[in-house]
Design a protein around this motif. Structure first.
Motif, PDB file in Angstrom:
ATOM      1  N   THR A 188       0.845  -1.188   0.000  1.00  9.29           N
ATOM      2  CA  THR A 188       0.000   0.000   0.000  1.00  9.29           C
ATOM      3  C   THR A 188       0.880   1.238   0.000  1.00  9.29           C
ATOM      4  OG1 THR A 188      -0.073   0.041   2.415  1.00  9.29           O
ATOM      5  CG2 THR A 188      -1.809  -1.193   1.264  1.00  9.29           C
ATOM      6  N   GLY A 189       0.300   2.387  -0.329  1.00 11.04           N
ATOM      7  CA  GLY A 189       1.069   3.624  -0.288  1.00 11.04           C
ATOM      8  C   GLY A 189       1.617   4.001  -1.639  1.00 11.04           C
ATOM      9  N   GLN A 190       2.781   4.591  -1.617  1.00 13.02           N
ATOM     10  CA  GLN A 190       3.323   5.246  -2.798  1.00 13.02           C
ATOM     11  C   GLN A 190       4.340   4.408  -3.559  1.00 13.02           C
ATOM     12  OE1 GLN A 190       4.866   8.959  -1.350  1.00 13.02           O
ATOM     13  NE2 GLN A 190       3.003   9.471  -0.252  1.00 13.02           N
ATOM     14  N   ASP A 191       4.524   3.157  -3.193  1.00  9.85           N
ATOM     15  CA  ASP A 191       5.502   2.317  -3.882  1.00  9.85           C
ATOM     16  C   ASP A 191       4.805   1.461  -4.933  1.00  9.85           C
ATOM     17  OD1 ASP A 191       7.468   0.664  -4.759  1.00  9.85           O
ATOM     18  OD2 ASP A 191       7.704  -0.439  -2.895  1.00  9.85           O
ATOM     19  N   PRO A 192       5.041   1.726  -6.241  1.00 13.21           N
ATOM     20  CA  PRO A 192       4.353   0.968  -7.289  1.00 13.21           C
ATOM     21  C   PRO A 192       5.079  -0.286  -7.743  1.00 13.21           C
ATOM     22  CG  PRO A 192       5.609   2.723  -8.296  1.00 13.21           C
ATOM     23  CD  PRO A 192       5.872   2.809  -6.801  1.00 13.21           C
ATOM     24  N   THR A 193       6.242  -0.592  -7.159  1.00 10.92           N
ATOM     25  CA  THR A 193       7.112  -1.595  -7.764  1.00 10.92           C
ATOM     26  C   THR A 193       6.803  -3.035  -7.359  1.00 10.92           C
ATOM     27  OG1 THR A 193       8.764  -1.550  -5.982  1.00 10.92           O
ATOM     28  CG2 THR A 193       8.965   0.107  -7.737  1.00 10.92           C
ATOM     29  N   TYR A 219      20.916   1.442  15.545  1.00  7.29           N
ATOM     30  CA  TYR A 219      22.145   1.985  14.957  1.00  7.29           C
ATOM     31  C   TYR A 219      21.879   3.157  14.024  1.00  7.29           C
ATOM     32  CZ  TYR A 219      24.271  -2.449  16.491  1.00  7.29           C
ATOM     33  OH  TYR A 219      24.718  -3.513  17.232  1.00  7.29           O
ATOM     34  N   LEU A 220      20.627   3.579  13.896  1.00  2.00           N
ATOM     35  CA  LEU A 220      20.261   4.536  12.856  1.00  2.00           C
ATOM     36  C   LEU A 220      20.917   5.900  12.998  1.00  2.00           C
ATOM     37  CD1 LEU A 220      16.456   4.059  12.118  1.00  2.00           C
ATOM     38  CD2 LEU A 220      18.371   3.648  10.593  1.00  2.00           C
ATOM     39  N   GLY A 221      20.911   6.446  14.174  1.00  2.00           N
ATOM     40  CA  GLY A 221      21.345   7.831  14.301  1.00  2.00           C
ATOM     41  C   GLY A 221      20.383   8.738  13.566  1.00  2.00           C
ATOM     42  N   THR A 222      20.900   9.598  12.708  1.00  3.06           N
ATOM     43  CA  THR A 222      20.036  10.516  11.953  1.00  3.06           C
ATOM     44  C   THR A 222      19.664   9.975  10.581  1.00  3.06           C
ATOM     45  OG1 THR A 222      21.975  11.665  11.060  1.00  3.06           O
ATOM     46  CG2 THR A 222      21.044  12.511  13.129  1.00  3.06           C
ATOM     47  N   GLY A 223      20.093   8.766  10.262  1.00  4.79           N
ATOM     48  CA  GLY A 223      19.856   8.227   8.930  1.00  4.79           C
ATOM     49  C   GLY A 223      18.491   7.585   8.787  1.00  4.79           C
ATOM     50  N   THR A 224      18.164   7.244   7.538  1.00  6.36           N
ATOM     51  CA  THR A 224      16.928   6.511   7.272  1.00  6.36           C
ATOM     52  C   THR A 224      17.169   5.012   7.232  1.00  6.36           C
ATOM     53  OG1 THR A 224      17.272   6.750   4.889  1.00  6.36           O
ATOM     54  CG2 THR A 224      15.891   8.406   5.973  1.00  6.36           C
ATOM     55  N   ASP A 240      10.927   3.264  10.587  1.00  3.82           N
ATOM     56  CA  ASP A 240       9.590   2.732  10.391  1.00  3.82           C
ATOM     57  C   ASP A 240       8.543   3.798  10.085  1.00  3.82           C
ATOM     58  OD1 ASP A 240       9.296   4.025  12.807  1.00  3.82           O
ATOM     59  OD2 ASP A 240       8.733   2.241  13.968  1.00  3.82           O
ATOM     60  N   ASP A 241       8.966   5.068   9.984  1.00  2.17           N
ATOM     61  CA  ASP A 241       7.986   6.132   9.776  1.00  2.17           C
ATOM     62  C   ASP A 241       8.109   6.818   8.419  1.00  2.17           C
ATOM     63  OD1 ASP A 241      10.432   7.320  10.268  1.00  2.17           O
ATOM     64  OD2 ASP A 241       9.623   8.918  11.546  1.00  2.17           O
ATOM     65  N   ILE A 242       8.856   6.203   7.497  1.00  3.94           N
ATOM     66  CA  ILE A 242       9.019   6.807   6.175  1.00  3.94           C
ATOM     67  C   ILE A 242       8.009   6.207   5.201  1.00  3.94           C
ATOM     68  CG2 ILE A 242      11.444   7.441   6.459  1.00  3.94           C
ATOM     69  CD1 ILE A 242      12.258   4.883   5.127  1.00  3.94           C
ATOM     70  N   ASP A 243       7.723   6.933   4.119  1.00  3.26           N
ATOM     71  CA  ASP A 243       6.751   6.475   3.133  1.00  3.26           C
ATOM     72  C   ASP A 243       7.210   5.169   2.483  1.00  3.26           C
ATOM     73  OD1 ASP A 243       5.165   8.650   3.629  1.00  3.26           O
ATOM     74  OD2 ASP A 243       5.948   9.821   1.934  1.00  3.26           O
ATOM     75  N   PRO A 244       6.289   4.372   1.997  1.00  2.00           N
ATOM     76  CA  PRO A 244       6.654   3.096   1.373  1.00  2.00           C
ATOM     77  C   PRO A 244       7.673   3.228   0.239  1.00  2.00           C
ATOM     78  CG  PRO A 244       4.315   3.130   1.819  1.00  2.00           C
ATOM     79  CD  PRO A 244       4.820   4.506   2.130  1.00  2.00           C
ATOM     80  N   ALA A 245       7.527   4.244  -0.606  1.00  2.00           N
ATOM     81  CA  ALA A 245       8.479   4.399  -1.714  1.00  2.00           C
ATOM     82  C   ALA A 245       9.887   4.641  -1.179  1.00  2.00           C
ATOM     83  CB  ALA A 245       8.054   5.551  -2.619  1.00  2.00           C
ATOM     84  N   GLN A 246      10.008   5.502  -0.167  1.00  2.00           N
ATOM     85  CA  GLN A 246      11.317   5.780   0.415  1.00  2.00           C
ATOM     86  C   GLN A 246      11.854   4.549   1.141  1.00  2.00           C
ATOM     87  OE1 GLN A 246      13.372   8.575   0.135  1.00  2.00           O
ATOM     88  NE2 GLN A 246      14.787   7.093   1.037  1.00  2.00           N
ATOM     89  N   ARG A 247      10.975   3.813   1.762  1.00  2.00           N
ATOM     90  CA  ARG A 247      11.394   2.596   2.456  1.00  2.00           C
ATOM     91  C   ARG A 247      12.019   1.610   1.465  1.00  2.00           C
ATOM     92  NH1 ARG A 247       6.653  -0.814   5.035  1.00  2.00           N
ATOM     93  NH2 ARG A 247       6.261  -1.090   2.803  1.00  2.00           N
ATOM     94  N   THR A 248      11.358   1.433   0.320  1.00  2.00           N
ATOM     95  CA  THR A 248      11.900   0.530  -0.697  1.00  2.00           C
ATOM     96  C   THR A 248      13.242   1.027  -1.211  1.00  2.00           C
ATOM     97  OG1 THR A 248       9.702  -0.193  -1.372  1.00  2.00           O
ATOM     98  CG2 THR A 248      11.461  -0.480  -2.976  1.00  2.00           C
TER      99      THR A 248
END
Length: 376
Positions: A188-193, A219-224, A240-248
């Protein structure tokens, strides 16, 4: 008795002329290749532009052929989409297999193609006597082996007429596979792939645990996203709070770090800017090929850039292309109905392309960048 001077035959004269033309073409190809590398080494913007072109082709060409085709297309003022050779006379390969034919008078594009030869039994025996293994086919004959590289002819879709042809894409091949393999798990969301789960599976296959974690935790720090290889611990963590497209995209980026070999020496960062450039470039190529056109951003701008080091940029580009091809192969099942689709080996196309050149073998790739995964 006067000695008669034998004049060169017309055939010998023509062959010498063709040899001179080939030599001049090879010299130009090497100069064009070096010029493009020099510009990429001097300007991160040139790297970003190059990676965007590569993404458009789905990483199906090696570095040498990628630059060779782009230079020729630029000289002709066209935007290339898809290349194939004429094809065999029986219509089993190339454009002929798609019932398309190259128009009379069209000028071929040149690529470097491998040429394979079958050793004679005498040659095979000599190799065995020298302590080298000689692979053999099921029928007992010595297997074909790489004998060199030759300039081969290939033609762009716009140079052909015939039956309608839609350039095969990785997106299309994945869709055809899904129809056979069953319904995919929908995102679901913005990831079409539809590649997120597949990318996570590739992380697991590489021996990494994967977890979505709150921003700033672990270990994230300020990164995604982050890849950690410490002792026996191998983890990839993504916010865990980024959009699906960015997550992919983040998962693809972290997988690229692993596939590029950046985690092979835990705790050692050879060149952070280069590693981020390679990983981001691979992620852009892979995701665009599967239908998520991310911005052509690259951490090339923190690379330094490369202080004009052409060898460094060449090595970086080869790593990116090789890794993107490998990931795309893993994401995309082979389609037996379309053997000449992008980035997969098509021996018939290789043979038919190489046969169009002379001499057909014992010619090294002058750029040193040919990868056998592709021939148009």
């Amino acid at each position: 008795m006067a000695t008669r001077t034998r004049r060169p035959t017309r055939r010998a004269h023509d062959e010498r002329g063709r040899a001179d033309e080939r030599a001049a073409l090879i010299t130009k190809i090497k100069a064009d290749f070096d010029d493009r590398l020099a510009r990429m080494a001097a300007d991160p913007g040139q790297w970003v532009e190059f990676i965007d072109h590569v993404a458009g082709f789905g990483a199906r060409y090696s570095l040498g052929n990628q630059i060779l085709l782009l230079v020729q297309a630029a000289e002709r003022g066209i935007t290339p989409r898809y290349f194939l050779p004429f094809g065999r006379r029986d219509g089993s390969t190339g454009w002929r297999a798609h019932q398309r034919f190259v128009r009379t008078g069209e000028k071929a594009f040149k690529i470097w193609a491998p040429v394979r030869r079958r050793p004679t039994e005498a040659q095979a025996a000599a190799s065995v006597a020298a302590g080298r293994r000689v692979p053999r086919d099921p029928d007992g004959r010595p297997s074909l082996r790489l004998a060199g590289f030759a300039l081969a002819n290939t033609f762009e879709l716009s140079q052909t007429d015939g039956e309608p042809f839609a350039p095969p894409t990785i997106v299309g091949r994945r869709r055809r596979h899904r129809r056979v393999a069953g319904p995919p798990a929908l995102l679901t969301g913005q990831d079409p792939t539809g590649v997120y789960d597949d990318l996570v599976a590739l992380l697991a296959a590489a021996g990494y645990q994967y977890a979505l974690v709150p921003a700033g935790s672990g270990y994230l720090g300020t990164g995604t996203g982050v890849t950690v290889h410490r002792g026996t611990s191998r983890q990839v963590q993504v916010r865990d709070d980024i959009d699906p497209a960015q997550r992919t995209k983040t998962v693809a980026h972290e997988l690229a770090h692993i596939r590029c070999g950046h985690t092979d020496q835990p705790g050692v960062v050879a060149h952070r800017g280069r590693q981020e450039t390679e990983a981001e470039s691979v992620a852009h190529i892979v995701l665009r090929a599967v239908g998520l056109d991310t911005a052509a951003y690259s951490d090339a701008y923190v690379f330094g850039w490369a202080d004009g080091d052409m060898d460094l940029v060449k090595d970086c580009a080869e790593t990116v292309l090789r890794t993107a091809r490998q990931i795309l192969d893993d994401l995309t099942p082979a389609d037996p109905e379309r053997p000449d689709e992008p980035h997969r080996v098509n021996p018939a196309a290789v043979d038919s392309a190489a046969e169009a050149t002379a001499p057909p073998a014992d010619h090294p790739d002058p750029t040193g960048t040919y990868a056998e995964q592709e021939v148009a």
